[in-house]
Enzyme design. Structure first.
Site, PDB file in Angstrom:
ATOM      1  N   CYS A   1      -5.382   8.733   8.837  1.00  0.00           N
ATOM      2  CA  CYS A   1      -5.584   8.171  10.178  1.00  0.00           C
ATOM      3  C   CYS A   1      -5.264   9.194  11.262  1.00  0.00           C
ATOM      4  O   CYS A   1      -4.302   9.952  11.159  1.00  0.00           O
ATOM      5  CB  CYS A   1      -4.685   6.945  10.378  1.00  0.00           C
ATOM      6  SG  CYS A   1      -5.236   5.492   9.501  1.00  0.00           S
TER       7      CYS A   1
ATOM      8  N   ARG B   1       0.924  15.131  12.304  1.00  0.00           N
ATOM      9  CA  ARG B   1       1.808  14.834  11.188  1.00  0.00           C
ATOM     10  C   ARG B   1       1.858  16.057  10.265  1.00  0.00           C
ATOM     11  O   ARG B   1       1.264  16.066   9.197  1.00  0.00           O
ATOM     12  CB  ARG B   1       1.322  13.587  10.439  1.00  0.00           C
ATOM     13  CG  ARG B   1       1.295  12.354  11.313  1.00  0.00           C
ATOM     14  CD  ARG B   1       1.179  11.089  10.513  1.00  0.00           C
ATOM     15  NE  ARG B   1      -0.144  10.916   9.956  1.00  0.00           N
ATOM     16  CZ  ARG B   1      -0.500   9.852   9.227  1.00  0.00           C
ATOM     17  NH1 ARG B   1       0.372   8.900   8.977  1.00  0.00           N
ATOM     18  NH2 ARG B   1      -1.728   9.731   8.760  1.00  0.00           N
TER      19      ARG B   1
ATOM     20  N   LYS C   1       0.834  -1.210   0.000  1.00  0.00           N
ATOM     21  CA  LYS C   1       0.000   0.000   0.000  1.00  0.00           C
ATOM     22  C   LYS C   1       0.865   1.256   0.000  1.00  0.00           C
ATOM     23  O   LYS C   1       0.669   2.167  -0.814  1.00  0.00           O
ATOM     24  CB  LYS C   1      -0.913   0.005   1.221  1.00  0.00           C
ATOM     25  CG  LYS C   1      -1.528   1.361   1.567  1.00  0.00           C
ATOM     26  CD  LYS C   1      -2.187   1.328   2.928  1.00  0.00           C
ATOM     27  CE  LYS C   1      -2.701   2.704   3.346  1.00  0.00           C
ATOM     28  NZ  LYS C   1      -1.648   3.606   3.811  1.00  0.00           N
ATOM     29  N   ASN C   2       1.824   1.329   0.924  1.00  0.00           N
ATOM     30  CA  ASN C   2       2.609   2.554   1.067  1.00  0.00           C
ATOM     31  C   ASN C   2       3.469   2.823  -0.159  1.00  0.00           C
ATOM     32  O   ASN C   2       3.753   3.984  -0.473  1.00  0.00           O
ATOM     33  CB  ASN C   2       3.469   2.489   2.325  1.00  0.00           C
ATOM     34  CG  ASN C   2       2.644   2.564   3.597  1.00  0.00           C
ATOM     35  OD1 ASN C   2       1.505   3.019   3.576  1.00  0.00           O
ATOM     36  ND2 ASN C   2       3.210   2.117   4.707  1.00  0.00           N
TER      37      ASN C   2
ATOM     38  N   ARG D   1      -8.596   0.113   3.805  1.00  0.00           N
ATOM     39  CA  ARG D   1      -7.611   1.051   3.281  1.00  0.00           C
ATOM     40  C   ARG D   1      -6.246   0.391   3.101  1.00  0.00           C
ATOM     41  O   ARG D   1      -5.425   0.893   2.316  1.00  0.00           O
ATOM     42  CB  ARG D   1      -7.470   2.257   4.209  1.00  0.00           C
ATOM     43  CG  ARG D   1      -8.681   3.187   4.268  1.00  0.00           C
ATOM     44  CD  ARG D   1      -8.417   4.390   5.129  1.00  0.00           C
ATOM     45  NE  ARG D   1      -7.150   4.987   4.780  1.00  0.00           N
ATOM     46  CZ  ARG D   1      -6.158   5.248   5.641  1.00  0.00           C
ATOM     47  NH1 ARG D   1      -6.299   4.950   6.916  1.00  0.00           N
ATOM     48  NH2 ARG D   1      -5.046   5.788   5.228  1.00  0.00           N
TER      49      ARG D   1
END
Length: 427
Positions: A123, A128, A22-23, A405
């Site tokens: 999330c 962040r 995913k990342n 997700r």
């Protein structure tokens, strides 16, 4: 709204395929904005975040075509064509759903000389900020303006001159944006204290395949010479090291034996070391990682850290596993300050966990008990699944859109290795 229902107590045994990361996928997709030619990504996971990013690319004028994959297949092949950008604005209604949307900022400025991107969502695991992204672009010559919840970035004369970027702390996302902006700059760029995660390496490898000039790949210093243009490429997304680690924890807590197929062990050395220290048998053979646990789990002392350290994205899952260890474990979260929201939910299942600041003391218990629990973020969701697999009775996990997700067809994969798990709707 869907729920995941688990009846715990089954040992996981068999072969479990690992999907594309995913990342990495969410970092590779915006690279298509840097060229007029098509970019084809193979092994792209079927995930809600991938679909959302595809919609964002469509909003900018790129087309996304999925080649004839059957609904029952894992992974997809997507070709992205950004021959002409019709917009350089990433709107709030798309970006708010997914923090990774900020990754269109660098390539839009790099190719079009301007970008307007909504401040991101994602999330709720802590603060962040994107200041590192913006400082990196400023160091490369961009003009930055923040107004009405949007970032406006522009390149003087329509093209970034390049420059020297020195990150005060390691940031994966800021490194990714800086790299994508630098590859089409007029001059050279040096990025110091760059993140070294495997997903950064995957990004650089795709850009190299597209004709970029990057040296120092995999190190903390990247040297990039800007190109006038990049070309298209076909590239395979790396395997998901976090998904593999998550299923390894699931196999270990159930006392099972599972072959994780399609992994790259070098990308997950810290996870493998943690599992071995906890008494789990880990056997590497090519792209297969065998996880077996036939005795009591041992407690661990771990701190999350940037790669090659123990990944913050694995903290919740290994915490769930350690709830059944014979002794007390100490976990310290150094990346995000609010990443223990799964602790109260695990406590509902009988876990004994005390949190003081960024440190969690996990005392192993003899049994976990099924309960209705609520997912709070992507990796927290997986920790509840892992606990539910060994809990007595039935566990119901709600708000599973978080899981969708980041975990491709989770129930099917776990069912195939013996879990009693299903997805049910409220209707």
């Amino acid at each position: 709204m869907d729920r995941i229902v688990i009846r715990g107590g089954n040992r996981l045994t068999g072969r479990l395929p690992i999907s594309g990361a995913k990342n990495a996928a969410l970092t590779l997709m915006p690279c298509a904005l840097l060229t007029e030619e098509p970019v084809t990504l193979r092994n792209l996971p079927r995930l809600a975040d991938v679909d959302s990013f595809g919609h964002l690319l469509n909003q900018l004028g790129a087309s996304t075509e999925i080649e004839g994959a059957r609904p029952t297949d894992f992974g997809r092949v997507m070709t992205i064509r950004a021959g002409r950008l019709t917009s350089t604005e990433a709107p709030y209604d798309i970006v708010r759903k997914m923090r990774a949307s900020i990754l269109v900022l660098g390539p839009l400025v790099g190719r079009a000389g301007e970008a307007k991107v909504s401040l991101p969502g994602g999330c709720a695991i802590g603060n962040r900020p994107i200041d590192l992204h913006l400082r990196a672009l400023e160091a490369m010559g961009a003009d930055i303006e923040l107004a009405a919840g949007y970032v406006r970035a522009s390149a003087p004369g329509g093209r970034l001159p390049g420059g020297r970027v020195t990150f005060s702390i390691v940031s994966v996302g800021a490194t990714e944006n800086a790299v994508m902006a630098a590859v089409t700059a007029r001059g050279g760029t040096i990025i110091e204290n760059a993140a070294r995660e495997p997903e950064i390496v995957d990004l650089c490898n795709l850009l190299l395949a597209m004709g970029a000039s990057i040296s120092g790949v995999g190190t903390g210093t990247l040297e990039i010479e800007g190109r006038d243009r990049l070309h298209g490429a076909t590239y395979r997304v790396m395997p998901d090291r976090i998904e593999a680690g998550s299923y390894a924890c699931a196999a270990a807590i159930t006392g099972g034996s599972v072959d994780l197929v399609g992994i790259k062990a070098d990308d997950m050395r810290a996870t493998i070391a943690g599992l071995a220290d906890a008494g789990v048998t880990v056997i590497e053979k090519g792209d297969v990682l065998t996880i077996a646990a036939d005795g009591p789990l041992r407690p661990l002392t771990l701190s999350t850290a940037p790669f090659p350290g123990f990944a913050t994205d694995m903290q919740a899952q290994i915490m769930a596993m350690l709830c059944r260890a014979a002794g007390s474990s100490v976990l310290t979260e150094t990346i995000f300050e609010n990443r223990y929201m799964h602790v109260p939910e695990l406590a509902r299942m009988g876990a004994d966990i005390q949190v003081r600041g960024r440190t969690a003391l996990v005392r192993g218990v003899d049994r976990l008990v099924g309960a209705p629990v609520m997912a709070t973020d992507l990796r927290a969701s997986m920790s509840l699944i892992i606990a539910g697999l060994v809990a007595e009775g039935e566990t119901q996990v709600s708000r599973v859109y978080h899981l969708d997700r980041g975990y491709e067809r989770l129930e099917e994969k776990l069912q195939a290795v013996g879990a009693d798990i299903e997805r049910v709707g409220d209707g």
